[in-house]
Scaffold this active site. Structure first.
Site, PDB file in Angstrom:
ATOM      1  N   THR A 173       0.850  -1.183   0.000  1.00 33.98           N
ATOM      2  CA  THR A 173       0.000   0.000   0.000  1.00 33.98           C
ATOM      3  C   THR A 173       0.889   1.237   0.000  1.00 33.98           C
ATOM      4  OG1 THR A 173      -1.880  -1.054   1.090  1.00 33.98           O
ATOM      5  CG2 THR A 173      -1.737   1.332   1.264  1.00 33.98           C
TER       6      THR A 173
ATOM      7  N   PHE B  64       1.173   5.191   0.805  1.00 37.88           N
ATOM      8  CA  PHE B  64       0.625   6.226   1.670  1.00 37.88           C
ATOM      9  C   PHE B  64       1.256   7.564   1.308  1.00 37.88           C
ATOM     10  CE2 PHE B  64       0.448   2.218   3.864  1.00 37.88           C
ATOM     11  CZ  PHE B  64      -0.784   2.211   4.505  1.00 37.88           C
TER      12      PHE B  64
END
Length: 357
Positions: A258, A260
């Site tokens: 992921t 960010f």
């Protein structure tokens, strides 16, 4: 090895540790002086380009046997503690504690940062926009499930800038109070986490209902109240909330990351390895998509991402998000963006920041 030889080696380690401690305090003294100098010049305390330069220089100079991949971790905490001497580093993040965003914030800012959980992505943006926290951390996309639409939507309304990006490897754990698969009657988690474990859930818990909740950490909190509920969350959440691991690493794609974003009030200085993010809408004309990309193609600027989102106020019109290599202060990037403006109804530079590695 004789006991005397072992004792001598341990004494050497103690002596070296004392030297390291002395050097850390010397470094801290210089950091305090830097803080005073910055305060007089109204400069930023957190400079991602400076941190990146430190990590790269030390890794390049490392001759071993200390592992190079540990250098960043060690100096991340040294820098974090040093920043706390200059000014308390307050960071808002999508909470509660134990989310992957929490882990990303700790990876970027270290254990000495004051991380403050928020209930939603808009709340993180507001905390930073109102100056209650200098920085915020929000998820923007996953390698399996794609973009986090709430984050992109917030950039339509906010003037905050992207200061850095964080890449975090994501491993999902199935957690419960008992730790027994047979006790599970419901699985709760964030929609992204459920999506990233879809195949495993279909094969192992095909008849168990799946329930969306606001975050993986909130799912872990719900498990505390009901032994029949299991949560998909992080290993950190298991430790924080005292839950048992039913099954570890249940994500369908082992290469699960992921991305960010760190958001703040200003655009960071050039680091030499930067990325620029843009948001724009284009005029509806034949061949406009080709002309939109041409300013970058003819300057050999690499596009690392393009994403579109529908405009909420106008049906069938779209906002585009573009990531390109380079900093907005680079002449070639500035020229391409200026040319692109001619084809746009509006254009906003969301930030230029060091690329994650």
């Amino acid at each position: 090895m004789a006991a005397k030889d072992l004792g001598d080696l341990r004494q050497k380690i103690d002596d070296i540790d004392d030297e390291i401690l002395d050097l850390l305090n010397q470094r801290a003294g210089v950091v305090i002086e830097v803080g005073k100098a910055k305060a007089g010049q109204s400069k930023e305390f957190y400079v991602p380009s400076r941190e990146r330069a430190i990590y790269e220089r030390l890794t390049a100079n490392n001759q071993g046997p200390f592992p190079s991949d540990a250098i960043r971790k060690v100096f991340r905490e040294i820098i974090s503690a040093s920043l706390s001497l200059e000014q308390p580093m307050k960071v808002a993040f999508l909470g509660p504690q134990g989310t992957f965003t929490h882990a990303a914030a700790m990876q970027q800012f270290g254990l000495s940062a004051q991380v403050v959980p928020q209930k939603s992505i808009p709340a993180v943006f507001e905390e930073v926009a109102r100056g209650r926290a200098p920085y915020g951390v929000v998820p923007v996309e996953n390698s399996t499930e794609g973009v986090v639409s709430h984050t992109l939507d917030m950039f339509m309304e906010s003037d905050l800038k992207i200061n850095a990006e964080i890449l975090l490897g994501i491993s999902h754990f199935l957690l419960s109070r008992s730790g027994r698969m047979a006790d599970i009657r419901k699985v709760v988690s964030h929609p992204q986490a459920l999506g990233q474990c879809r195949k495993w859930l279909e094969e192992n818990l095909p008849d168990v209902p799946l329930v969306d909740v606001g975050s993986t950490a909130l799912a872990a909190q719900m498990v505390l109240e009901d032994e029949s509920v299991a949560a998909i969350a992080s290993e950190m959440a298991a430790s924080l909330y005292g839950l048992q691991v039913v099954k570890e690493r249940i994500e369908d794609n082992p290469n699960n990351f992921t991305r960010f974003l760190v958001i703040g009030q200003k655009t960071p200085e050039r680091s030499g390895g930067d990325k620029t993010s843009l948001m724009f809408s284009i005029k509806d004309q034949p061949g406009i998509l080709y002309r939109m990309l041409e300013p970058f193609s003819k300057r050999a600027i690499n596009l690392s991402k393009i994403e579109s989102r529908p405009m909420k106020k106008k049906a069938w019109e779209y906002i585009f998000f573009l990531d390109i290599e380079g900093h907005i202060d680079d002449e070639v990037v500035a020229g391409a963006v200026d040319e692109l403006k001619g084809y746009c109804q509006f254009l906003k530079v969301l930030g230029s920041y060091p690329r994650a590695r």
